[in-house]
Write a protein that holds these residues in place. Structure first.
Motif, PDB file in Angstrom:
ATOM      1  N   VAL A  52       2.264   4.677   1.165  1.00 25.34           N
ATOM      2  CA  VAL A  52       2.426   5.288   2.482  1.00 25.34           C
ATOM      3  C   VAL A  52       2.279   6.800   2.340  1.00 25.34           C
ATOM      4  O   VAL A  52       2.930   7.416   1.494  1.00 25.34           O
ATOM      5  CB  VAL A  52       3.803   4.941   3.085  1.00 25.34           C
ATOM      6  CG1 VAL A  52       4.005   5.662   4.417  1.00 25.34           C
ATOM      7  CG2 VAL A  52       3.957   3.442   3.254  1.00 25.34           C
ATOM      8  N   ALA A  79      -0.905   3.697   5.880  1.00 29.12           N
ATOM      9  CA  ALA A  79      -0.914   2.822   4.701  1.00 29.12           C
ATOM     10  C   ALA A  79      -1.971   1.752   4.931  1.00 29.12           C
ATOM     11  O   ALA A  79      -1.952   1.059   5.950  1.00 29.12           O
ATOM     12  CB  ALA A  79       0.446   2.173   4.484  1.00 29.12           C
ATOM     13  N   LYS A 127       0.849  -1.208   0.000  1.00 30.99           N
ATOM     14  CA  LYS A 127       0.000   0.000   0.000  1.00 30.99           C
ATOM     15  C   LYS A 127       0.876   1.246   0.000  1.00 30.99           C
ATOM     16  O   LYS A 127       1.957   1.266   0.579  1.00 30.99           O
ATOM     17  CB  LYS A 127      -0.899   0.035   1.240  1.00 30.99           C
ATOM     18  CG  LYS A 127      -1.771  -1.166   1.426  1.00 30.99           C
ATOM     19  CD  LYS A 127      -2.918  -1.178   0.466  1.00 30.99           C
ATOM     20  CE  LYS A 127      -3.811  -2.370   0.765  1.00 30.99           C
ATOM     21  NZ  LYS A 127      -4.801  -2.606  -0.237  1.00 30.99           N
TER      22      LYS A 127
END
Length: 174
Positions: free
Chosen positions: A105, A118, A103
């Motif tokens: 950040v 995230a 994911k």
């Protein structure tokens, strides 16, 4: 218990600093660090009302010092990780947030710390003299204000705090 450590600490990442700022004696830190298999300068603790350290979680995890804190009712937890490194505006979004590596950040500077998010995880990361202290939690279970309090309370443990983190012994090595 070692197998559960990543799950207990998934919501928290903490990286620490050098020195014994308000901490225990050098001999106490050295002895405790040897037990946990980490460098003494990575040993940090925090204190947040309503949370206590889960003693069995304290130790080395992926070359960092790690500890899980759980609420007194046991419903929520956050992790503290301390490792070597730096955190800047440039590299902050490039560093994974704990176990969340897939994911994006996001980073927001908040005083001397960074608030990072995230996926479903969030953290406060506090850089200090070559180490970074990460306090990570599930964003749906531990709110940002509580994580901030934990980040503000991060410190080197005194001898009494070290003793409370170490496994009970029959008097040897204490």
């Amino acid at each position: 218990m070692r197998a559960l450590l990543p799950l207990l600490l998934l919501p928290v990442l903490l990286t620490g600093c050098d020195g014994d700022k308000n901490g225990g004696t050098a001999a106490g830190l050295d002895a405790a660090a040897r037990v946990w298999g980490v460098e003494p300068e990575l040993v940090y603790v925090t204190k947040v009302s309503g949370y206590t350290v889960f003693q069995q979680s304290v130790g080395e995890y992926d070359d960092e010092f790690a500890a899980a804190y759980r609420s007194e009712k046991g419903a929520t937890k956050f992790g503290l990780f301390v490792g070597r490194g730096t955190l800047t505006a440039e590299n902050c979004p490039k560093q994974p947030l704990g176990e969340v590596s897939d994911k994006q950040v996001t980073c927001e500077q908040d005083g001397d710390a960074w608030y990072r998010k995230a996926g479903a995880s969030h953290e406060y990361a506090v850089p200090d003299d070559g180490v970074v202290i990460h306090l990570i939690a599930d964003a749906d279970k531990v709110d940002r204000a509580m994580l901030r309090k934990a980040a503000e309370a991060v410190h080197r443990p005194d001898d009494a705090e070290l003793a409370a983190l170490l496994p009970a012994t029959d008097g040897a090595d204490t």
